[in-house]
Design a protein around this motif. Structure first.
Motif: not given
Length: 487
Positions: A15-20, A22-26, A170-181
């Motif tokens: 999760a941390e890597a995903t946010v990082k 995205l933040r670089q792209s932003f 644009d998947s470098s700026c918009i991502k989908v994360v599946e799963g539950g709790v």
């Protein structure tokens, strides 16, 4: 696509890597341009057009949702939101010019809408396509990078998003994360610039507590017990059709704005109940459990929750229509109950299903006390020809939105905000309100180097104080003195 597979768990580190990323792209500025925003919206429009059949099948798998409901309530709404945003995007992005104060003369002032940054959208299972893509549209329109976390209770729609959304945006700026709790927990541990959650108040509190650790702003789209006040002067044939389709034609009552209970005069209740019975049979037949036009209950837990409401002491004997259940199909028939005890669970908690209590009062004015004794609802409805009663309802009932002589249709007006108040939610979206929900309104004041007034600078004198007081109070004389007198 980001998510969980048979060999990979979406951990806190993931999760941390995903946010990082995205933040670089932003920070690279990718999401801020009009061209990027418009191209993403155009991609979503193409997705809706090209994958309509797949979306319908996923909704059928998750909820046994009728094709007509899938199109009317999810697919068409999402497409309209995209096209409305495309039409208005340039206007929304323009700085808003505002008057400048006399104390800053000469100057100009404006409000600049800037994207918040990297945002998280956690969506709900009852309208799993619309309630996922609609907030994402708002985040894109405002220029943000975004993670969508679809509901695991609607697995077919969640999987569809993870599979097809990257093909159209644009998947470098918009991502989908599946799963539950576990996946949601890992995401909530991250620092976001905004969290948008749709669901129930219990989870809403968890989201808000997680956001508080980083002082992250939130929008919470929750629910509540949406009342329907029915006067005896209404066109009964029209009123019951609108109530019925707003309750059972919206996911079989599994909707945050579905009517939760009716209040009507005691003398009028028999007519209302009979008219509802006739309408329900016309809509869903003599055996509604066999109707293809009625969604099923989403899962066994919710089925048992709803049947427990009916099994409560002093409730089951109040059924005046319906009550049939089929655990194998997860079906519950449209059910009317008359004057259940006010302290029963069905009258305390949001029902979120096909059960509809009818509360009778001696006079309609008594209904305001009943409604206001509960938490503020997401929606409130009144059916009447009496303009005085209509205005009293609007003035005395606090709700996220109010609709007169119909149910749920206020969602279709993209010029109206949609959101709750109190325990039914925080913030609003739809149309321009979606753009605003994911934007920061930045104040900008511009001045040149002319018109310098010495009165604002030390050393302070009584004359300077007189001029400054005059400026603050809007005195033209003080302004002239400030501009032209030297100290």
């Amino acid at each position: 696509m980001e998510g969980k597979s048979s060999t990979e768990v979406f951990s806190r580190e993931k999760a941390e890597a995903t946010v990082k990323a995205l933040r670089q792209s932003f920070r690279a500025g990718k999401t801020k341009t009009y061209e990027w925003r418009a191209s993403q919206l155009e991609g979503i429009v193409r997705l809706i057009k090209e994958k309509e059949s797949d979306i319908t099948k996923a909704l059928r798998s998750d909820l046994a949702k009728p094709e007509m409901e899938s199109y009317l309530h999810e697919i068409s709404f999402a497409k309209s939101a995209c096209l409305f945003a495309l039409k208005n995007l340039k206007k929304w992005m323009k700085p808003e010019k505002v008057p400048a104060a006399i104390t800053t003369f000469p100057s100009s002032a404006q409000i600049v809408s800037e994207p918040l940054g990297v945002v998280l959208v956690i969506s709900a299972w009852n309208y799993p396509f619309l309630l996922s893509i609609d907030p994402v549209i708002g985040a894109i329109v405002a220029g943000n990078a975004v993670v969508l976390k679809p509901s695991d209770i609607a697995p077919a729609t969640s999987e569809l998003f993870a599979k097809i959304l990257p093909e159209y945006v644009d998947s470098s700026c918009i991502k989908v994360v599946e799963g539950g709790v576990p996946e949601t927990t890992a995401l909530l541990e991250q620092k976001w610039d905004k969290i948008f959650y749709t669901g129930n108040g219990k989870v809403g509190r968890i989201v808000m507590a997680a956001a508080a650790k980083h002082l992250t702003p939130v929008s919470l789209e929750l629910g509540g017990k949406s009342p329907v006040l029915v006067d005896s002067d209404v066109n009964l044939k029209v009123a019951v059709k609108r109530i019925a389709v707003g309750k059972w034609g919206c996911n079989n009552g599994q909707a945050c704005i579905a009517p939760d209970y009716i209040i009507t005069p005691k003398s009028f209740a028999p007519q209302l109940i009979e008219a509802l019975k006739v309408t329900l049979e016309r809509f869903y037949g003599k055996n509604p459990l066999e109707s293809a036009d009625l969604s099923r209950i989403v899962n066994l837990n919710h089925f048992k929750r709803l049947t427990d409401l009916l099994d409560e002491e002093n409730v089951s004997d109040k059924i005046v229509c319906g009550g049939q259940t089929d655990e194998k199909q997860l079906k519950i028939a449209p059910t009317l109950l008359l004057d259940v005890p006010h302290d029963s669970v069905i009258m305390k908690d949001e029902i979120f299903g096909p059960l509809l209590p009818i509360v009778t009062v001696d006079k309609l004015e008594d209904s305001f006390e009943i409604i206001n004794s509960m938490s503020k609802p997401l929606a409130a409805y009144v059916f009447t020809k009496n303009k005085k009663l209509e205005q009293e309802f609007i003035s005395n009932v606090s709700a996220g939105g109010i609709l007169v002589n119909d149910v749920a249709l206020h969602l279709a007006n993209l010029y109206l905000p949609f959101g709750g108040v109190g325990e039914s939610g925080i913030g609003a979206y739809h149309g321009k309100f979606s753009f605003d929900a994911f934007s920061h309104k930045k104040a900008v004041l511009s001045r040149g180097f002319a018109g310098e007034a010495g009165a604002r600078y030390p050393p302070y004198t009584p004359e300077k104080q007189w001029i400054l007081k005059g400026l603050i109070n809007g005195s033209i004389v003080a302004l002239i003195l400030a501009l032209f007198k030297r100290f």
